[in-house]
Design a protein around this motif. Structure first.
Motif, PDB file in Angstrom:
ATOM      1  N   LEU A   1     -25.855   6.081  -4.280  1.00 33.51           N
ATOM      2  CA  LEU A   1     -27.120   6.432  -4.924  1.00 33.51           C
ATOM      3  C   LEU A   1     -27.441   7.907  -4.699  1.00 33.51           C
ATOM      4  O   LEU A   1     -27.847   8.627  -5.617  1.00 33.51           O
ATOM      5  CB  LEU A   1     -28.254   5.545  -4.383  1.00 33.51           C
ATOM      6  CG  LEU A   1     -29.662   5.821  -4.931  1.00 33.51           C
ATOM      7  CD1 LEU A   1     -29.708   5.689  -6.448  1.00 33.51           C
ATOM      8  CD2 LEU A   1     -30.676   4.877  -4.282  1.00 33.51           C
ATOM      9  N   ASP A   2     -27.240   8.358  -3.475  1.00 30.38           N
ATOM     10  CA  ASP A   2     -27.463   9.763  -3.159  1.00 30.38           C
ATOM     11  C   ASP A   2     -26.541  10.648  -3.996  1.00 30.38           C
ATOM     12  O   ASP A   2     -26.969  11.681  -4.544  1.00 30.38           O
ATOM     13  CB  ASP A   2     -27.222  10.002  -1.669  1.00 30.38           C
ATOM     14  CG  ASP A   2     -27.616  11.411  -1.229  1.00 30.38           C
ATOM     15  OD1 ASP A   2     -28.504  12.007  -1.855  1.00 30.38           O
ATOM     16  OD2 ASP A   2     -27.024  11.903  -0.257  1.00 30.38           O
ATOM     17  N   ALA A   3     -25.291  10.251  -4.132  1.00 32.17           N
ATOM     18  CA  ALA A   3     -24.336  11.022  -4.942  1.00 32.17           C
ATOM     19  C   ALA A   3     -24.816  11.137  -6.380  1.00 32.17           C
ATOM     20  O   ALA A   3     -24.707  12.206  -7.004  1.00 32.17           O
ATOM     21  CB  ALA A   3     -22.954  10.365  -4.885  1.00 32.17           C
ATOM     22  N   SER A   4     -25.379  10.060  -6.892  1.00 32.85           N
ATOM     23  CA  SER A   4     -25.883  10.049  -8.259  1.00 32.85           C
ATOM     24  C   SER A   4     -27.073  10.998  -8.416  1.00 32.85           C
ATOM     25  O   SER A   4     -27.175  11.737  -9.400  1.00 32.85           O
ATOM     26  CB  SER A   4     -26.282   8.623  -8.656  1.00 32.85           C
ATOM     27  OG  SER A   4     -26.824   8.585  -9.943  1.00 32.85           O
ATOM     28  N   VAL A   5     -27.966  10.983  -7.428  1.00 29.35           N
ATOM     29  CA  VAL A   5     -29.133  11.871  -7.461  1.00 29.35           C
ATOM     30  C   VAL A   5     -28.686  13.332  -7.354  1.00 29.35           C
ATOM     31  O   VAL A   5     -29.193  14.202  -8.071  1.00 29.35           O
ATOM     32  CB  VAL A   5     -30.123  11.509  -6.336  1.00 29.35           C
ATOM     33  CG1 VAL A   5     -31.232  12.559  -6.222  1.00 29.35           C
ATOM     34  CG2 VAL A   5     -30.728  10.132  -6.582  1.00 29.35           C
TER      35      VAL A   5
ATOM     36  N   LYS B   1     -34.082   7.953 -10.300  1.00 32.34           N
ATOM     37  CA  LYS B   1     -33.236   6.880  -9.775  1.00 32.34           C
ATOM     38  C   LYS B   1     -33.701   6.307  -8.442  1.00 32.34           C
ATOM     39  O   LYS B   1     -33.290   5.217  -8.067  1.00 32.34           O
ATOM     40  CB  LYS B   1     -31.795   7.386  -9.608  1.00 32.34           C
ATOM     41  CG  LYS B   1     -31.118   7.805 -10.913  1.00 32.34           C
ATOM     42  CD  LYS B   1     -29.720   8.343 -10.641  1.00 32.34           C
ATOM     43  CE  LYS B   1     -28.955   8.578 -11.947  1.00 32.34           C
ATOM     44  NZ  LYS B   1     -29.524   9.691 -12.732  1.00 32.34           N
ATOM     45  N   TYR B   2     -34.515   7.051  -7.693  1.00 33.53           N
ATOM     46  CA  TYR B   2     -34.824   6.625  -6.326  1.00 33.53           C
ATOM     47  C   TYR B   2     -36.319   6.724  -6.035  1.00 33.53           C
ATOM     48  O   TYR B   2     -36.900   7.804  -6.069  1.00 33.53           O
ATOM     49  CB  TYR B   2     -34.044   7.481  -5.324  1.00 33.53           C
ATOM     50  CG  TYR B   2     -34.287   7.083  -3.888  1.00 33.53           C
ATOM     51  CD1 TYR B   2     -33.880   5.830  -3.419  1.00 33.53           C
ATOM     52  CD2 TYR B   2     -34.937   7.928  -3.000  1.00 33.53           C
ATOM     53  CE1 TYR B   2     -34.112   5.447  -2.109  1.00 33.53           C
ATOM     54  CE2 TYR B   2     -35.175   7.566  -1.688  1.00 33.53           C
ATOM     55  CZ  TYR B   2     -34.761   6.318  -1.259  1.00 33.53           C
ATOM     56  OH  TYR B   2     -34.989   5.931   0.043  1.00 33.53           O
ATOM     57  N   TYR B   3     -36.913   5.576  -5.734  1.00 30.07           N
ATOM     58  CA  TYR B   3     -38.355   5.472  -5.508  1.00 30.07           C
ATOM     59  C   TYR B   3     -38.727   5.424  -4.020  1.00 30.07           C
ATOM     60  O   TYR B   3     -39.898   5.335  -3.686  1.00 30.07           O
ATOM     61  CB  TYR B   3     -38.880   4.188  -6.160  1.00 30.07           C
ATOM     62  CG  TYR B   3     -38.812   4.185  -7.670  1.00 30.07           C
ATOM     63  CD1 TYR B   3     -39.947   4.407  -8.437  1.00 30.07           C
ATOM     64  CD2 TYR B   3     -37.613   3.966  -8.338  1.00 30.07           C
ATOM     65  CE1 TYR B   3     -39.903   4.411  -9.819  1.00 30.07           C
ATOM     66  CE2 TYR B   3     -37.547   3.963  -9.724  1.00 30.07           C
ATOM     67  CZ  TYR B   3     -38.695   4.191 -10.452  1.00 30.07           C
ATOM     68  OH  TYR B   3     -38.631   4.197 -11.823  1.00 30.07           O
ATOM     69  N   GLY B   4     -37.731   5.463  -3.139  1.00 33.14           N
ATOM     70  CA  GLY B   4     -37.966   5.153  -1.730  1.00 33.14           C
ATOM     71  C   GLY B   4     -38.971   6.040  -1.031  1.00 33.14           C
ATOM     72  O   GLY B   4     -39.682   5.583  -0.128  1.00 33.14           O
ATOM     73  N   TYR B   5     -39.045   7.324  -1.388  1.00 31.20           N
ATOM     74  CA  TYR B   5     -40.009   8.205  -0.728  1.00 31.20           C
ATOM     75  C   TYR B   5     -41.438   7.761  -0.993  1.00 31.20           C
ATOM     76  O   TYR B   5     -42.327   7.960  -0.159  1.00 31.20           O
ATOM     77  CB  TYR B   5     -39.805   9.656  -1.184  1.00 31.20           C
ATOM     78  CG  TYR B   5     -38.615  10.306  -0.513  1.00 31.20           C
ATOM     79  CD1 TYR B   5     -38.703  10.751   0.803  1.00 31.20           C
ATOM     80  CD2 TYR B   5     -37.395  10.440  -1.176  1.00 31.20           C
ATOM     81  CE1 TYR B   5     -37.608  11.325   1.434  1.00 31.20           C
ATOM     82  CE2 TYR B   5     -36.297  11.001  -0.547  1.00 31.20           C
ATOM     83  CZ  TYR B   5     -36.408  11.445   0.759  1.00 31.20           C
ATOM     84  OH  TYR B   5     -35.320  11.992   1.397  1.00 31.20           O
TER      85      TYR B   5
END
Length: 548
Positions: A499-503, A459-463
């Motif tokens: 988004l963090d909650a989802s991850v 879900k998260y590509y930011g890193y």
């Protein structure tokens, strides 16, 4: 229309299946989800073929250059293991062992006649992501509408690898559009992780991750615009490097969103060791790629930058920044433990390790997403709709087709925002160095908020994408494996965002037990020599420099 695209896809799957010789077929498929050890146990490989495929590329090219090994034998071993990899993980788009063996025999004949190798990669099989063009081969890029198109010339990198003596035998799977850290398309379906079929192999160079991970190849070529070299490397316990734009030749490769110049896709190797990454980079640079691709910086390999790192290792030690959260999404417990492990081993070996505060990574993540979707997804949707196939559902996580198309002035403004942000980041780097009174050699951080993740959950590509926006060099170093006994779920954690909650909600210690965990070592733009040397030292300290 729908039945037509399905027929085209079925025909492609049939052609891939028929490319595997019958005596390389697995008669009794393994029932376990973990197929990692199966090639050795399959009975399809001789003891010598197992030894060859579990050697390092650096060792293989040395033996090939000395005439101790023949390319035909090395190529046959990797072709057979690649065929096994395909049957276990579904990681191939093109497989052509007969042509590879013919190429290898030609190299053996050259060696017999001249008593020397043709180049630094003489006789070494190299696995290529589907984006790289090989004359006479099909490049589909995960689009049904691209099937049946055969390349009329090599990509520049393909041609230079050929000149260096590399042998080509396979092109590996990618997701539809490339813009996904999961490898799934409507042609071949899903590519899985050799260590657990329930985990993603990463993307978009996921076919390379699976292929190199299970040693169907020893060096694979991937690309990275939002993590596509680094995520597959991390998820398969491999090393991978995202070079800065302009270091490696990208010309004449296939791509989505061609002409998008704000965040460049770059090409680089995936391997089992930092030494093998270096072998690839130096071999390509010896071919002077700047004479073939105008975007390549005319910069040979600078050994003095590696020597400077070695000098610090022998005296004052390195100064390394680190972070474990970018302020947007907190990584899962295995990744946090992986960062701690790297920090501790560096401290134990007298290196100076200092906290780094990620600078405006929320801004970088948001700006990168605007860039990826700046054309309103016109380019990729055109190629999807051309066959009538449906979009894969994963696309929206990075390439939201609902984003409004930007006009040219919007794009110019984004260019300025990116440039300004890059300079702000360099300013922060200088500020930290002024406070420390010494050079900050690199930064260590997560590459993904998760260990090798379950399917359709990325879900998260930011890193990854923040580093693409900065155009910094980044090397993935494998660290450890998730352990359900120590990596418990945090019951009292308050999420930083929805988004963090989802991850966080996705994390299940038992489901992730044994999943590979990695970090990225981040250096400034065009710092490949230095950053790779530091990554190699971190891998050595961890005991992971060569995977057994």
């Amino acid at each position: 229309m729908g039945s037509n695209w399905e027929q085209l896809a079925a025909d492609k799957r049939k052609r891939i299946a028929e490319s595997i010789p019958s005596d390389w077929l697995i008669r009794t498929p393994p029932s376990d989800n973990n197929v990692f050890a199966y090639p050795k146990e399959s009975g399809l490989l001789s003891a010598k073929e197992i030894e060859i495929t579990e050697s390092s590329a650096t060792d293989l090219v040395a033996q090939l250059a000395q005439g101790k090994l023949k390319s035909a034998d090395v190529t046959l071993a990797f072709c057979k293991r690649a065929a096994i990899a395909q049957q276990l993980t579904n990681c191939i788009h093109e497989f052509f062992p007969e042509e590879a063996l013919a190429q290898a025999r030609g190299l053996d004949e050259y060696y017999a006649k001249h008593n020397k190798p043709i180049g630094p990669l003489h006789g070494l099989p190299i696995s290529l992501k589907d984006q790289l063009r090989i004359k006479g081969k099909e490049t589909s890029m995960g689009y049904v509408s691209w099937l049946g198109k055969y390349d009329e010339e090599d990509s520049i990198l393909t041609a230079l690898l050929r000149k260096a003596g590399a042998v080509f035998y396979v092109k590996t799977s990618v997701p539809q559009t490339l813009m996904v850290c999961e490898t799934v398309n409507n042609i071949i379906g899903r590519t899985t992780n050799p260590r657990n079929k329930n985990w993603s192999c990463g993307g978009s160079s996921g076919g390379e991750g699976a292929m190199i991970g299970i040693r169907g190849g020893v060096i694979g070529v991937g690309t990275d615009i939002g993590g596509s070299i680094r995520i597959p490397s991390a998820f398969n316990f491999l090393y991978g490097i995202r070079p800065s734009h302009g270091r490696m030749p990208y010309a004449k490769m296939a791509n989505s969103m061609e002409g998008q110049e704000t965040i460049h896709s770059v090409v680089g190797p995936i391997a089992h060791s930092a030494a093998d990454l270096r072998l690839f980079l130096t071999s390509v640079l010896q071919q002077e790629p700047w004479n073939y691709d105008s975007k390549v910086v005319p910069m040979p390999w600078r050994s003095d930058l590696e020597d400077a790192v070695k000098a610090k290792l022998g005296s004052s030690g390195l100064t390394i920044g680190y972070y474990n959260c970018d302020g947007n999404v907190l990584p899962h417990p295995p990744v946090l433990r992986g960062i701690e492990q790297v920090v501790e081993v560096l401290k134990q070996n007298k290196h100076k390790v200092v906290p780094w505060t990620p600078y405006k990574h929320d801004f970088a993540h948001d700006l990168a997403n605007k860039i990826y979707g700046a054309d309103g997804s016109t380019d990729v949707m055109r190629d999807i709709k051309a066959s009538g196939e449906p979009p894969i559902p994963n696309i929206k996580e990075l390439l939201n087709p609902d984003i409004k198309k930007a006009d040219l002035n919007d794009v110019w403004d984004i260019h300025l925002q990116k440039w300004d942000y890059q300079m702000q980041y360099l300013s922060k780097w200088r500020e930290v160095e002024a406070e420390l009174g010494c050079e900050l050699d690199c930064i260590v951080g997560p590459i993904s908020p998760t260990a090798a993740i379950r399917h359709n959950q990325f879900k998260y590509y930011g890193y990854a994408s923040a580093i693409n926006l900065l155009d910094f060099t980044s090397v993935v170093v494998p660290v450890t494996f998730a352990d359900s006994k120590v990596d418990g779920k945090r019951a009292d954690y308050k999420p930083l965002s929805d988004l963090d909650a989802s991850v966080q909600a996705e994390y299940d210690p038992d489901a992730y037990h044994g999943a590979p965990v990695a970090v990225q070592v981040i250096g400034k733009k065009l710092s490949e020599e230095k950053t790779l040397a530091i990554a190699e030292e971190i891998g050595r300290l961890l005991g992971n420099e060569v995977t057994p």
